[in-house]
Design a protein around this motif. Sequence first.
Motif, PDB file in Angstrom:
ATOM      1  N   SER A   1       0.840  -1.197   0.000  1.00 51.25           N
ATOM      2  CA  SER A   1       0.000   0.000   0.000  1.00 51.25           C
ATOM      3  C   SER A   1       0.873   1.243   0.000  1.00 51.25           C
ATOM      4  O   SER A   1       2.033   1.216   0.383  1.00 51.25           O
ATOM      5  CB  SER A   1      -0.928   0.002   1.209  1.00 51.25           C
ATOM      6  OG  SER A   1      -0.182   0.090   2.397  1.00 51.25           O
ATOM      7  N   LYS A   2       0.266   2.339  -0.441  1.00 50.85           N
ATOM      8  CA  LYS A   2       0.943   3.628  -0.490  1.00 50.85           C
ATOM      9  C   LYS A   2       0.025   4.678   0.122  1.00 50.85           C
ATOM     10  O   LYS A   2      -1.135   4.804  -0.291  1.00 50.85           O
ATOM     11  CB  LYS A   2       1.264   3.979  -1.946  1.00 50.85           C
ATOM     12  CG  LYS A   2       1.862   5.353  -2.123  1.00 50.85           C
ATOM     13  CD  LYS A   2       2.042   5.665  -3.597  1.00 50.85           C
ATOM     14  CE  LYS A   2       2.519   7.095  -3.771  1.00 50.85           C
ATOM     15  NZ  LYS A   2       2.487   7.499  -5.177  1.00 50.85           N
ATOM     16  N   ARG A   3       0.536   5.424   1.119  1.00 52.57           N
ATOM     17  CA  ARG A   3      -0.261   6.506   1.701  1.00 52.57           C
ATOM     18  C   ARG A   3      -0.413   7.598   0.656  1.00 52.57           C
ATOM     19  O   ARG A   3       0.565   8.043   0.063  1.00 52.57           O
ATOM     20  CB  ARG A   3       0.418   7.072   2.940  1.00 52.57           C
ATOM     21  CG  ARG A   3      -0.445   8.120   3.619  1.00 52.57           C
ATOM     22  CD  ARG A   3       0.356   8.990   4.607  1.00 52.57           C
ATOM     23  NE  ARG A   3      -0.468  10.033   5.165  1.00 52.57           N
ATOM     24  CZ  ARG A   3      -0.790  11.165   4.558  1.00 52.57           C
ATOM     25  NH1 ARG A   3      -0.372  11.412   3.333  1.00 52.57           N
ATOM     26  NH2 ARG A   3      -1.551  12.065   5.144  1.00 52.57           N
TER      27      ARG A   3
ATOM     28  N   LYS B   1      -7.795   1.968   1.151  1.00 51.99           N
ATOM     29  CA  LYS B   1      -7.979   1.693   2.580  1.00 51.99           C
ATOM     30  C   LYS B   1      -8.181   3.049   3.229  1.00 51.99           C
ATOM     31  O   LYS B   1      -7.303   3.920   3.180  1.00 51.99           O
ATOM     32  CB  LYS B   1      -6.742   0.976   3.147  1.00 51.99           C
ATOM     33  CG  LYS B   1      -6.830   0.667   4.616  1.00 51.99           C
ATOM     34  CD  LYS B   1      -7.729  -0.520   4.855  1.00 51.99           C
ATOM     35  CE  LYS B   1      -7.630  -0.983   6.305  1.00 51.99           C
ATOM     36  NZ  LYS B   1      -8.603  -2.007   6.619  1.00 51.99           N
TER      37      LYS B   1
ATOM     38  N   TYR C   1      -4.948   5.063   1.994  1.00 50.13           N
ATOM     39  CA  TYR C   1      -3.896   4.291   1.331  1.00 50.13           C
ATOM     40  C   TYR C   1      -4.437   3.688   0.053  1.00 50.13           C
ATOM     41  O   TYR C   1      -5.553   3.180   0.014  1.00 50.13           O
ATOM     42  CB  TYR C   1      -3.413   3.148   2.236  1.00 50.13           C
ATOM     43  CG  TYR C   1      -2.736   3.643   3.489  1.00 50.13           C
ATOM     44  CD1 TYR C   1      -1.356   3.837   3.528  1.00 50.13           C
ATOM     45  CD2 TYR C   1      -3.488   3.915   4.631  1.00 50.13           C
ATOM     46  CE1 TYR C   1      -0.744   4.300   4.684  1.00 50.13           C
ATOM     47  CE2 TYR C   1      -2.864   4.386   5.790  1.00 50.13           C
ATOM     48  CZ  TYR C   1      -1.493   4.581   5.803  1.00 50.13           C
ATOM     49  OH  TYR C   1      -0.890   5.051   6.932  1.00 50.13           O
TER      50      TYR C   1
ATOM     51  N   GLU D   1      -6.129   8.337   7.664  1.00 46.39           N
ATOM     52  CA  GLU D   1      -5.218   8.221   6.528  1.00 46.39           C
ATOM     53  C   GLU D   1      -5.896   7.428   5.412  1.00 46.39           C
ATOM     54  O   GLU D   1      -6.746   6.573   5.668  1.00 46.39           O
ATOM     55  CB  GLU D   1      -3.931   7.492   6.955  1.00 46.39           C
ATOM     56  CG  GLU D   1      -3.200   8.157   8.104  1.00 46.39           C
ATOM     57  CD  GLU D   1      -2.497   9.439   7.704  1.00 46.39           C
ATOM     58  OE1 GLU D   1      -1.989   9.512   6.565  1.00 46.39           O
ATOM     59  OE2 GLU D   1      -2.444  10.360   8.532  1.00 46.39           O
TER      60      GLU D   1
END
Length: 148
Positions: free
Chosen positions: A3-5, A92, A144, A142
Amino acid sequence: MPSKRVGKVLHLFISKSGASQRLGVQKIVLDKLGITEDKFYNKNAQRSILIASMDSYNLIKNYDLEIPFGYLGENILLDYNPYALEIGSLLKVGEATLEITQHCTICNHLAVVDVKIPTLLKNDRGIFAKVVEEGNIKSGDEVYLLGV
């Protein structure tokens, strides 16, 4: 899954029966049928969540127009622009996982503020998502992008 924020939740909104404006809330509860407190709950799982970007409001503001947050009909307003994501992309958000299902079309009610708004936001109103993994989403959570 990697995953990437990509951003965070700025504002959350729900629709209540009989109310014309979206109601700002601090938390939404999602299950497979949508947002449990929303009047559109269990109406269409493929379109149960509308996500908008702050970029849409900034685009309108660049033309010396202004609308209040929530006016685009969004449930989730992000500081990230997800409009270019492919159908099937996963986000997410807080405890929940959302799958992008389709791009949102422009509603005529936006022309009430100014006739230019539907044209300005032709491809920038928002995207629909369905709930893949249930959970709560809170303001400030946040975001993601999964699978990257």
